[in-house]
Every structure is written in structure tokens, then in C-alpha cells.
Design a protein around this motif. Structure first.
Motif, mmCIF file in Angstrom:
data_model
loop_
_atom_site.group_PDB
_atom_site.id
_atom_site.type_symbol
_atom_site.label_atom_id
_atom_site.label_comp_id
_atom_site.label_asym_id
_atom_site.label_seq_id
_atom_site.Cartn_x
_atom_site.Cartn_y
_atom_site.Cartn_z
ATOM 1 N N ALA A 64 0.838 -1.210 0.000
ATOM 2 C CA ALA A 64 0.000 0.000 0.000
ATOM 3 C C ALA A 64 0.866 1.251 0.000
ATOM 4 N N ALA A 65 1.916 1.250 0.810
ATOM 5 C CA ALA A 65 2.805 2.414 0.905
ATOM 6 C C ALA A 65 3.437 2.744 -0.443
ATOM 7 N N HIS A 66 3.918 1.722 -1.138
ATOM 8 C CA HIS A 66 4.556 1.964 -2.437
ATOM 9 C C HIS A 66 3.563 2.507 -3.457
ATOM 10 N N ASN A 67 2.347 2.011 -3.420
ATOM 11 C CA ASN A 67 1.342 2.520 -4.358
ATOM 12 C C ASN A 67 0.938 3.950 -4.050
ATOM 13 N N ILE A 68 0.834 4.287 -2.758
ATOM 14 C CA ILE A 68 0.544 5.672 -2.376
ATOM 15 C C ILE A 68 1.674 6.591 -2.830
ATOM 16 N N ALA A 69 2.902 6.072 -2.746
ATOM 17 C CA ALA A 69 4.079 6.870 -3.131
ATOM 18 C C ALA A 69 4.267 6.977 -4.643
ATOM 19 N N GLY A 70 3.401 6.302 -5.416
ATOM 20 C CA GLY A 70 3.481 6.416 -6.871
ATOM 21 C C GLY A 70 4.128 5.248 -7.572
ATOM 22 N N ASP A 71 4.605 4.265 -6.809
ATOM 23 C CA ASP A 71 5.154 3.054 -7.426
ATOM 24 C C ASP A 71 4.005 2.129 -7.809
ATOM 25 N N LYS A 72 4.311 1.144 -8.641
ATOM 26 C CA LYS A 72 3.303 0.139 -8.962
ATOM 27 C C LYS A 72 3.736 -1.174 -8.327
ATOM 28 N N LYS A 73 2.956 -1.613 -7.341
ATOM 29 C CA LYS A 73 3.301 -2.844 -6.632
ATOM 30 C C LYS A 73 1.996 -3.582 -6.322
ATOM 31 N N GLU A 74 1.989 -4.894 -6.548
ATOM 32 C CA GLU A 74 0.789 -5.691 -6.291
ATOM 33 C C GLU A 74 1.090 -6.811 -5.306
ATOM 34 N N MET A 75 0.064 -7.225 -4.564
ATOM 35 C CA MET A 75 0.201 -8.332 -3.631
ATOM 36 C C MET A 75 0.272 -9.654 -4.372
ATOM 37 N N ASP A 76 1.125 -10.533 -3.861
ATOM 38 C CA ASP A 76 1.232 -11.899 -4.378
ATOM 39 C C ASP A 76 1.081 -12.833 -3.178
ATOM 40 N N TYR A 77 -0.017 -13.574 -3.155
ATOM 41 C CA TYR A 77 -0.318 -14.428 -1.997
ATOM 42 C C TYR A 77 0.040 -15.898 -2.248
ATOM 43 N N THR A 78 0.835 -16.190 -3.277
ATOM 44 C CA THR A 78 1.111 -17.586 -3.623
ATOM 45 C C THR A 78 2.061 -18.271 -2.632
ATOM 46 N N ALA A 79 2.829 -17.503 -1.886
ATOM 47 C CA ALA A 79 3.818 -18.122 -0.988
ATOM 48 C C ALA A 79 3.717 -17.536 0.417
ATOM 49 N N VAL A 80 2.519 -17.624 0.997
ATOM 50 C CA VAL A 80 2.299 -17.109 2.359
ATOM 51 C C VAL A 80 2.503 -18.245 3.360
ATOM 52 N N PRO A 81 3.480 -18.133 4.253
ATOM 53 C CA PRO A 81 3.690 -19.192 5.245
ATOM 54 C C PRO A 81 2.665 -19.134 6.372
ATOM 55 N N SER A 82 2.243 -20.309 6.799
ATOM 56 C CA SER A 82 1.381 -20.444 7.980
ATOM 57 C C SER A 82 2.212 -21.127 9.056
ATOM 58 N N ILE A 83 2.187 -20.592 10.277
ATOM 59 C CA ILE A 83 3.030 -21.156 11.343
ATOM 60 C C ILE A 83 2.225 -21.349 12.623
ATOM 61 N N ILE A 84 2.560 -22.424 13.345
ATOM 62 C CA ILE A 84 1.874 -22.749 14.605
ATOM 63 C C ILE A 84 2.938 -23.112 15.632
ATOM 64 N N PHE A 85 2.916 -22.437 16.777
ATOM 65 C CA PHE A 85 3.922 -22.669 17.813
ATOM 66 C C PHE A 85 3.453 -23.732 18.797
ATOM 67 N N SER A 86 3.073 -24.873 18.242
ATOM 68 C CA SER A 86 2.768 -26.045 19.054
ATOM 69 C C SER A 86 4.104 -26.673 19.451
ATOM 70 N N ASN A 87 4.061 -27.858 20.039
ATOM 71 C CA ASN A 87 5.309 -28.532 20.398
ATOM 72 C C ASN A 87 5.202 -29.990 19.969
ATOM 73 N N PRO A 88 5.764 -30.386 18.793
ATOM 74 C CA PRO A 88 6.634 -29.616 17.901
ATOM 75 C C PRO A 88 5.860 -28.566 17.109
ATOM 76 N N GLU A 89 6.624 -27.663 16.489
ATOM 77 C CA GLU A 89 6.016 -26.597 15.701
ATOM 78 C C GLU A 89 5.501 -27.128 14.360
ATOM 79 N N VAL A 90 4.595 -26.348 13.767
ATOM 80 C CA VAL A 90 4.049 -26.672 12.451
ATOM 81 C C VAL A 90 4.243 -25.457 11.545
ATOM 82 N N ALA A 91 4.642 -25.698 10.317
ATOM 83 C CA ALA A 91 4.735 -24.611 9.345
ATOM 84 C C ALA A 91 4.417 -25.174 7.967
ATOM 85 N N SER A 92 3.721 -24.372 7.166
ATOM 86 C CA SER A 92 3.392 -24.829 5.813
ATOM 87 C C SER A 92 3.330 -23.640 4.877
#
Length: 454
Positions: free
Chosen positions: A320-348
Motif C-alpha cells: 500500500a505504501a509503495h502505491n501511495i508513493a506512486g510506485d506500482k506494486k501488487e500483492m502476491d499471496y502464492t507463498a504465504v507461510p502459515s506457522i503454529i507454535f505447538s510442540n513440535p512446531e508446524v509450518a506450511s
């Protein structure tokens, strides 16, 4: 006049403010309560502080003797754990305030009320400021619903951090990320924990094999897990809660001294935001630049009601900041990590096995933690690294890790998926020995039919 007024000082808001300032813009940030938002004050930071204490306590109890360490009368002091938590929160909050000051962001404390698309009232100061753009970063609030909203003193995740003593028993409604992290904490300290999850299995957004591994760990601490189960009725009698549940062809009654509703959060959309006439579905609707249906108004983080994670909010704030500043930048949600601090931990990250549509096009390989040399030195056996790759190209499509330090190791998968790397490329990268990252190496080799250590 400000170039941007940002409402909400959580992870999305403060990061966006700093980036805008770095890009040469004049920025105001308005926070109604405590800087850092949910994550810093009643979310990520305090949860991980108390879980770190719980993990250490568990390790001492379960491993000290195996490691030749003599520890007698090991115990814990809840007030000390909570003091550590408070210190972690305070240091994080002060760090954010320092960064805002360093970057010349004007920070206002008070309730923000949007008067129109360029003017915002700071209510407690009775002061109106003007901005060319407004960024909505109001965050979220805990979800609570019938029958829990009619019974007194039901906990949400916000309330746990105010406790001064541990309950003898607790029923946790919801076996998602929040529920599992709190179940891990309470059960480690000897509280009698019951998890009630309406979905087929706990951690419903993860694969079933992940759920099974975490169930093993929780059951070691005598956690009772009810899946495919719904709470129909709740009452408070004789200083304890009585929950009537229905599951597959059976009814059950649960009693607990405390009930924690941990079924997630919902976007915080106040009346002044609604009055703007923005497009709202579950949350504020934006395009990939984070712009709303009104040209000079942006929305980031939990108020969008999409991927409600602090690290996603932070990156949305940057875009959002870059777009307000006049740059062109878009969100890419293809590689969003999910993490869980269980014991053991989980991440995907990326594709899950349960979401695979065409089995013929993909290959899956799972390497167990028990085959990792470093894990053996740590007395860790539960867990695995699972890689999903395209059968012909070897391109990494998904990675799931159940392991100590999974939340740190997942970045290898994030980079692989974001930049289209293959299992061969990753297997050709020298992994340090002996480390837990070799679990990933084994999984990448397995995709190539070249696994050595299994």
C-alpha cells in the motif's frame, strides 16, 4: 497536509507508516490504544513468550535426565512467566515507538473518526487532520457467538494474558492455530485441557497427517480432543462450566473451570468506516494494490478479512505504501507461510496435499524427523517434512514441516515457491550438518528418488 493518514498501529499500520516515510512522504499514524496492535499486545508476542516458557519447562521435565542433567524439584511460577510475557510485550512496543520516531512519523494516540475521504478527527484531542490518502488498518476482534455470548466470564484469547492463576481445567472451543497454541501452553503446565473442534480434525486448514502428529504430542500431556463435535449448550453451576456437546452419534457432557473460545477473529469495521460507502463483503474489499472502492483509501491487514496473519498485514502495508508513493506494486499471496507454535512446531506454505486436484501431475515425498541426526541429539522423534512437487518439472508446489524450529525452516519453502525453484535445485544446495534443515534436504532428495538417509 499529510500524504497519508494511517488508522491503526498494528503490524500493518506501523510498517506502512515507516515505509511511507522512507519513501519521502509525510505520514500520520493514529492508534486508539497500544502501539503494536493485537500482535504485539494480545497475540503473537505474548503467546510466544508464554509458550517459550512452557516449552522450556517441558524439555527440562522430559529430557534433562536423558541428557545427564540433574534437576530436582523442577517447578514453575506463573507470575514469573507472566512477568516475562509483559517484559517481551513492553520491549516490542517501545521498539516500535522508537522506529516511528526515528522515521519521523507523527504518532497520535486516540480514537480516529473519519469525517470524509480526506479528514480524520482524533477524538480525545478534538483535532482534525487532513490527508491525501487514508489507510485503514483497524485490525480485528475476537469472535464469540451463541451459546457462549450468554454466559459470564467466558475467555477469548485476549483474556488469557490477564490471568493471575492457572485454572484446574479448561475447555478450549476451537482446534485451530489459537486453540492448539493455548492447549500446548496449559497442558504443559499441568492443566486438564479439553479441545472441542467442529471440523473433521484439529488444525482443519492443515493436512490430516499434520493433525495426527500434533494429536500425538498433545495426548502425551493428557489433552482430551473431541473432533467433529459441537457445543450445543453451556451453563455455569457450582463454580464450573457445564458444556453439552454432540458429536458423531453421541452426546457428551464436559465440565471445566474455564472456557476459552478460540475460533478466530473477525474484522473490526467501525461505523465511520461503513459510512464511507466502501465495498464490504466479509471485510473491506480491495484490489491487488490494496486500494478500496474509493480511490484514495486503502485497507490492509485483518480489516480485509482475508489472510489474517501479522506477516501478511506487514507486507500489505508495504505494498500500500509503495502505491501511495506512486510506485506500482501488487500483492502476491502464492507463498504465504502459515506457522503454529505447538510442540513440535508446524509450518506450511503453498499447496496442501488435501487440496491436490490432479494426483497424476504431482509427486509427494515425506521425510521423518526421526531419521534426522540433529533431531536424535535433541531427543525429538515426532514430525516430518513433506514436499509436494510437479511430477514432470520438479517445481516445488508446497512444503509442510512438523518439527522443532519448523517456523524458522519454512523460509526455504517460501523462497522456493515464490521463485519457482525445483526439488533438484534445493537438493543441490549444501545443507549444513548436523541440522534440522537436513530433514528438508531428505524430502527434496526423495522427490528426485535419491533420498539417502531413509
Amino acid at each position: 497536509m499529510y500524504d497519508a493518514i494511517i488508522i491503526g498501529g498494528g503490524p500493518g499500520g506501523y510498517v506502512s507508516a515507516i515505509r511511507l516515510s522512507q519513501l519521502g512522504k509525510k505520514v500520520a499514524l493514529i492508534e486508539k490504544s497500544l502501539i503494536g496492535g493485537t500482535c504485539t499486545n494480545v497475540g503473537c508476542i505474548p503467546t510466544k513468550a508464554i509458550l517459550t516458557a512452557a516449552h522450556l519447562y517441558t524439555d527440562i521435565k522430559e529430557k534433562a535426565k536423558k541428557f545427564g542433567i540433574n534437576v530436582e524439584n523442577v517447578g514453575f511460577d506463573l507470575s514469573g512467566i507472566m512477568k516475562h510475557m509483559s517484559k517481551s510485550v513492553t520491549m516490542s512496543r517501545k521498539g516500535i515507538e522508537y522506529l516511528l520516531k526515528k522515521n519521523n512519523v507523527d504518532l497520535y494516540y486516540g480514537k480516529a473518526i473519519i469525517k470524509d475521504t480526506t479528514h480524520v478527527l482524533i477524538e480525545n484531542e478534538n483535532r482534525i487532520i487532513e490527508g491525501r490518502n487514508i489507510v485503514l488498518a483497524h485490525g480485528s476482534i475476537p469472535t464469540i457467538f451463541p451459546p457462549f455470548d450468554t454466559v459470564p466470564n467466558i475467555w477469548t484469547s485476549d483474556d488469557v494474558f490477564k490471568m493471575t492463576e492457572l485454572p484446574e481445567s479448561i475447555a478450549i472451543i476451537g482446534g485451530g492455530v489459537i486453540g492448539i497454541e493455548f492447549a500446548t501452553f496449559f497442558s504443559a503446565l499441568g492443566v486438564n485441557v479439553t479441545i472441542v473442534e467442529i471440523a473433521e480434525h484439529i488444525l482443519p486448514y492443515e493436512d490430516k497427517d499434520v493433525s495426527e502428529e500434533i494429536k500425538k504430542a498433545l495426548k502425551k500431556n493428557k489433552v482430551k480432543i473431541l473432533e467433529k463435535t459441537k457445543v450445543e449448550k453451556i451453563s455455569f453451576n457450582n463454580n464450573e462450566y457445564v458444556l453439552k456437546t454432540t458429536g458423531e452419534n453421541k452426546e457428551e457432557t464436559i465440565t471445566a473451570k474455564k472456557v476459552l473460545v478460540a475460533v478466530g477473529r473477525k474484522p473490526n469495521i467501525p461505523d465511520d468506516v461503513k459510512a464511507l460507502g466502501l465495498k464490504i463483503e466479509r471485510g473491506i474489499v480491495t484490489d491487488k494494490t490494496l486500494k478500496t472502492s474509493i480511490d484514495n483509501i486503502y485497507a490492509i491487514g485483518d480489516i480485509r478479512g482475508q489472510i489474517m496473519l501479522a506477516h501478511v498485514a506487514m507486507y500489505e502495508g508495504i505494498v500500500a505504501a509503495h502505491n501511495i508513493a506512486g510506485d506500482k506494486k501488487e500483492m502476491d499471496y502464492t507463498a504465504v507461510p502459515s506457522i503454529i507454535f505447538s510442540n513440535p512446531e508446524v509450518a506450511s506454505v503453498g499447496l496442501k496435499e488435501k487440496d491436490v486436484v490432479n494426483q497424476e501431475e504431482i509427486k509427494i515425498f515425506k521425510f521423518p524427523v526421526s531419521a534426522n541426526g540433529r533431531a536424535r541429539t535433541m531427543e525429538e522423534r515426532i514430525g516430518f517434512a513433506k514436499v509436494i512437487a510437479h511430477k514432470e518439472t520438479g517445481k516445488i508446489l508446497g512444503l509442510t514441516i512438523v518439527s522443532p524450529s519448523a517456523t524458522d525452516m519454512i523460509m526455504e519453502g517460501v523462497i522456493a515457491i515464490k521463485y519457482g525453484l525445483t526439488a533438484e535445485q534445493l537438493a543441490d544446495s549444501i545443507h549444513p550438518h548436523p541440522t534440522l534443515t537436513e530433514t528438508l534436504l531428505g524430502a527434496f532428495e526423495g522427490i528426485e528418488n535419491l533420498a539417502i538417509h531413509i
